[in-house]
Design an enzyme around this catalytic site. Structure first.
Site, PDB file in Angstrom:
ATOM      1  N   GLU A 293       2.585  40.654  74.186  1.00 23.35           N
ATOM      2  CA  GLU A 293       3.693  39.700  74.064  1.00 23.35           C
ATOM      3  C   GLU A 293       3.324  38.331  74.631  1.00 23.35           C
ATOM      4  O   GLU A 293       4.081  37.722  75.384  1.00 23.35           O
ATOM      5  CB  GLU A 293       4.957  40.260  74.742  1.00 23.35           C
ATOM      6  CG  GLU A 293       5.429  41.553  74.098  1.00 23.35           C
ATOM      7  CD  GLU A 293       6.776  42.057  74.589  1.00 23.35           C
ATOM      8  OE1 GLU A 293       7.089  41.836  75.768  1.00 23.35           O
ATOM      9  OE2 GLU A 293       7.496  42.673  73.785  1.00 23.35           O
ATOM     10  N   ASP A 367       9.797  50.944  72.508  1.00 27.57           N
ATOM     11  CA  ASP A 367      10.166  50.108  73.650  1.00 27.57           C
ATOM     12  C   ASP A 367      11.486  50.560  74.271  1.00 27.57           C
ATOM     13  O   ASP A 367      12.508  49.916  74.045  1.00 27.57           O
ATOM     14  CB  ASP A 367      10.269  48.648  73.190  1.00 27.57           C
ATOM     15  CG  ASP A 367      10.431  47.699  74.359  1.00 27.57           C
ATOM     16  OD1 ASP A 367      10.235  48.128  75.505  1.00 27.57           O
ATOM     17  OD2 ASP A 367      10.767  46.532  74.118  1.00 27.57           O
ATOM     18  N   GLU A 389       5.977  55.088  82.713  1.00 28.32           N
ATOM     19  CA  GLU A 389       6.883  53.961  82.983  1.00 28.32           C
ATOM     20  C   GLU A 389       8.229  54.227  82.320  1.00 28.32           C
ATOM     21  O   GLU A 389       8.304  54.439  81.105  1.00 28.32           O
ATOM     22  CB  GLU A 389       6.284  52.654  82.452  1.00 28.32           C
ATOM     23  CG  GLU A 389       7.197  51.457  82.668  1.00 28.32           C
ATOM     24  CD  GLU A 389       6.556  50.107  82.309  1.00 28.32           C
ATOM     25  OE1 GLU A 389       5.320  49.994  82.302  1.00 28.32           O
ATOM     26  OE2 GLU A 389       7.313  49.160  82.036  1.00 28.32           O
ATOM     27  N   GLU A 395      18.257  47.943  79.277  1.00 27.18           N
ATOM     28  CA  GLU A 395      18.068  46.865  78.307  1.00 27.18           C
ATOM     29  C   GLU A 395      18.660  47.199  76.939  1.00 27.18           C
ATOM     30  O   GLU A 395      19.354  46.387  76.344  1.00 27.18           O
ATOM     31  CB  GLU A 395      16.568  46.560  78.176  1.00 27.18           C
ATOM     32  CG  GLU A 395      16.264  45.538  77.100  1.00 27.18           C
ATOM     33  CD  GLU A 395      14.770  45.240  76.962  1.00 27.18           C
ATOM     34  OE1 GLU A 395      13.972  45.747  77.772  1.00 27.18           O
ATOM     35  OE2 GLU A 395      14.420  44.484  76.039  1.00 27.18           O
TER      36      GLU A 395
HETATM   37  C1  GCV Z   1       8.851  42.271  80.668  1.00 27.05           C
HETATM   38  C2  GCV Z   1      10.301  44.563  76.174  1.00 27.05           C
HETATM   39  C3  GCV Z   1      11.299  43.683  76.867  1.00 27.05           C
HETATM   40  C4  GCV Z   1      10.607  42.545  77.603  1.00 27.05           C
HETATM   41  C5  GCV Z   1       9.581  43.148  78.566  1.00 27.05           C
HETATM   42  C6  GCV Z   1       8.602  43.992  77.762  1.00 27.05           C
HETATM   43  C7  GCV Z   1       7.583  44.687  78.646  1.00 27.05           C
HETATM   44  O1  GCV Z   1       9.712  43.888  75.110  1.00 27.05           O
HETATM   45  O2  GCV Z   1      12.211  43.194  75.935  1.00 27.05           O
HETATM   46  O3  GCV Z   1      11.569  41.803  78.291  1.00 27.05           O
HETATM   47  O4  GCV Z   1       8.901  42.151  79.272  1.00 27.05           O
HETATM   48  O5  GCV Z   1       9.313  44.991  77.075  1.00 27.05           O
HETATM   49  O6  GCV Z   1       7.800  45.832  78.947  1.00 27.05           O
HETATM   50  O7  GCV Z   1       6.601  44.071  78.985  1.00 27.05           O
END
Ligand code: GCV
Length: 687
Positions: A293, A367, A389, A395
């Protein structure tokens, strides 16, 4: 707030007078006084906790000292401390407990009775006293105690996605707990309570900053602040960790490169780590998000994940620190199916990581969705320790508005059989190391805490923090047993309250799946913030950031074909799972649309066709929330008014949102399903 109101600040460490006279008599008789042996910051923390808890629960003074006395007494000490006063368990007993395990035993002692809490180390007895207090808080019989418990996973870590400006990525309970501006001089008064809460459930590590890291976190200024937090947490046996930015050598160190193969880069990391350990001698290590990302990583320099992880591991190794290298990568160039990418990138690297590197893998391959199959990397990396994890912060599960008890989800993941070494090779056994060489093990939970007075935004979100710790300690405990403990400690021991709340909690995850993403649907939340439904979203720059990518609804059917006729993600699992997932008829229906594109009129095991079944799930989810609203109302008068009102308001919002999910999804998918969406009357709870 009126006098009987509570604000949730105390969490489950709510020490109240016991209202059962028989049990109160038993407890008072067993604990005339308490002895905590030894002189150490941990022993002082234990004394402070007992001084707070025992008089409150027993409603009478309980003398506390560091010497044993001639009375029925609670006696707390490590093996060495007990040895020094001529009392000890056998070596074999201590060996069985290991480094962090503890035992609680009722023993006759020179005419009196002792309740002895002991283990090899300070951390062991710290968790032991919280376990003992839990027995009192949950009204257990303490007559003839003989409890021995040891953790199966060594590193049990909360991970905070906190930024240094005080905001929290995916945080729904206010701002960051860390008062960076005032540190290191002034520490927030709540920080010790944070450490107490973590210690009470057996956690022993905390990652202070966001995995989407900022270079400043490694600056000397911020390391001093981090050291101040580490000092506060140390008596509670919580080690601190940081998420470093992989390109810090450039951004912080002023080097021209962060290429892990360059000597000046490894030298920079060595010096940085040396500085960290000078300030924080028990620093835990690094959690790294790299080449994911938009985060920098070794692939930016033509190197690979093992080069990056081993670079940091080499710097940390002399101090006993470790690297948790995240496997959350999904470069579209690796595979068009996002769910397959991590497996494809990491399996070829198995065996190439240094011993102090763990690969940190999310529970599922997408995710943190309401439900996913377990990640296929579990069972595919025999030579690499895998840390699990989990996301405690909700979220994708209604954030701090929806009551969703996540222990049920985590149990499903932990109990999943990977078949990697034949039947019984569960995810739990891979994570705790018992399916492999057991050299090291870790579990990480993305925290749901924040500056809100009740820590987690929703009083019931506290249960997920609690459950994470309890399962990290022992994945064998049932979701029900954890809920039972938590309810008694947080709300009440009144059997009606316990039963009603437990019922609400235990079905809440499945209900959430029903009204959001039944039968294996996933990732159809609104873009960006991920609250609420938007199955039709199709405006993102990357295919796999669009919701239509995940459900692929068309006139024929719905679902992502990950069978051998599609992306073949099913083949990343071991037999017999790969065959099961591959075959539409054998695939568990809870994951059907994850693995298959299924015709709207395909008949399911219930006898209904898919389109009917989907609607039935949406209805069931909404009905469950309606029932939670009703049953919670029935507890009015049995729960303090402030917390009761707070939860009522959220349940109403949850119901509204669940109804919205049903309405939007049925109307959206109904446009594709050949049968017409059913006609329903106006929904009274919808705007
Ligand atoms: C910390 C998802 C979440 C992101 C997060 C990412 C990750 O994409 O939306 O906010 O970033 O996971 O776990 O790195």
């Amino acid at each position: 707030m009126d006098a009987t109101s509570e604000d949730g600040y105390e969490l489950w460490l709510r020490y109240r007078k016991l209202d059962d006279p028989t049990l109160l008599g038993q407890y008072r008789n067993a604990i005339h006084c308490a002895t905590v042996l030894g002189k150490s910051p941990i022993a002082d923390a234990i004394r402070r906790e007992l001084a707070r808890a025992l008089p409150a629960i027993l409603d009478q003074a309980v003398p506390l000292s560091d010497r044993t006395r001639a009375c029925n007494s609670l006696v707390v000490g490590t093996a060495g401390e007990l040895d020094a006063i001529g009392v000890s368990l056998s070596q074999a007993d201590y060996r069985r407990l290991g480094e962090d395990g503890f035992t609680i035993r009722s023993l006759p002692f020179t005419g009196n009775h002792w309740i002895l809490i002991t283990g090899i180390s300070g951390p062991a007895i710290l968790v032991g006293i919280f376990h003992f207090l839990r027995l009192l808080q949950t009204h257990r019989d303490i007559h003839a105690l003989d409890v021995s418990v040891c953790p199966r996973i060594r590193h049990r870590i909360l991970c905070h996605w906190d930024n240094i400006d005080g905001s929290i990525e995916r945080g729904y309970a206010g701002g960051s707990l860390w008062n960076w501006e005032e540190l290191p001089g002034i520490a927030g008064t709540w920080l010790v309570d944070y450490a107490r809460a973590c210690a009470s459930i057996g956690l022993n590590g905390t990652v202070l900053n966001n995995v989407n890291a900022q270079p400043e976190s490694l600056s000397t200024e911020y390391l001093r602040k981090t050291a101040a937090l580490a000092d506060l947490f140390r008596p509670y046996c919580i080690r601190v960790y940081l998420s470093p930015l992989f390109s810090a050598p450039v951004q912080l160190g002023g080097l021209g490169t962060s290429d892990p193969r360059r000597p000046e880069v490894s030298e920079w990391w060595k010096r940085k780590v040396e500085e960290i350990y000078r300030l924080i001698p028990d620093f835990g290590g690094f959690v790294v998000k790299a080449n994911s990302e938009g985060q920098p990583g070794p692939q930016d320099y033509g190197a690979n994940h093992d080069d990056g992880a081993n670079l940091l591991a080499a710097a940390l190794e002399p101090y006993g620190g470790m690297v948790l290298w995240r496997a959350f990568v999904y470069d579209a160039a690796t595979d068009a199916d996002r769910a397959k990418c991590a497996y494809e990138e990491f399996v070829p690297l198995d065996g190439k990581f240094q011993p102090n590197v763990l690969l940190q893998v999310k529970n599922g391959p997408a995710d943190f969705q309401p439900r996913e199959p377990f990640h296929p990397l579990f069972g595919a990396m025999a030579k690499t320790p895998l840390a699990l994890e989990l996301q405690i912060t909700q979220e994708y599960l209604g954030q701090s508005i929806h009551l969703v008890y996540l222990a049920s989800m985590w149990k499903e993941v932990l109990d999943s059989d990977t078949y990697a070494k034949g039947p019984g090779t569960t995810v739990a056994r891979i994570v705790d190391g018992s399916a492999g060489d057991g050299a090291t093990s870790a579990i990480v939970g993305v925290a749901n805490t924040g500056s809100d007075r009740n820590w987690c935004g929703h009083h019931f979100a506290q249960a997920n923090w609690y459950a994470f710790g309890r399962l990290a300690w022992d994945a064998g405990i049932s979701a029900e047993a954890i809920a039972d403990e938590w309810i008694r400690m947080t709300w009440s021991n009144d059997p009606v309250v316990v039963d009603v709340i437990k019922l609400m909690m235990l079905g809440s995850w499945e209900a959430c799946i029903d009204y959001m993403t039944p039968l294996g649907l996933h990732h159809i939340m609104q873009e960006g913030h991920h609250y609420g439904p938007d199955p039709g979203f199709d405006g993102a720059p990357r295919a796999d950031w669009n919701n239509v990518y995940y459900h692929r609804a068309d006139a024929e059917g719905v679902g992502f074909d990950r069978s051998s006729s599609g992306s073949n993600a099913a083949s990343q699992y071991h037999s017999p799972l790969r065959e099961q997932f591959d075959d539409m008829a054998a695939c568990p229906e809870r994951l059907l649309l994850w693995f298959h594109h299924v015709g709207w009129h395909h008949r399911l095991r219930s006898g209904s066709v898919l389109w009917e079944e989907l609607q039935r799930h949406y209805d069931a989810g909404v009905a469950y929330v309606q029932e939670m609203v009703r049953t919670w109302q029935s507890l009015q008068g049995k729960i303090d008014p402030e917390r009761h009102r707070h939860v009522s308001e959220r349940l109403e919002q949850q119901l509204e949102n669940a109804q919205l999910w049903r309405q939007v999804c049925i109307s959206y998918f109904g446009r594709f399903a050949s049968s017409k969406p059913r006609i329903r009357g106006p929904d009274p709870c919808l705007p």
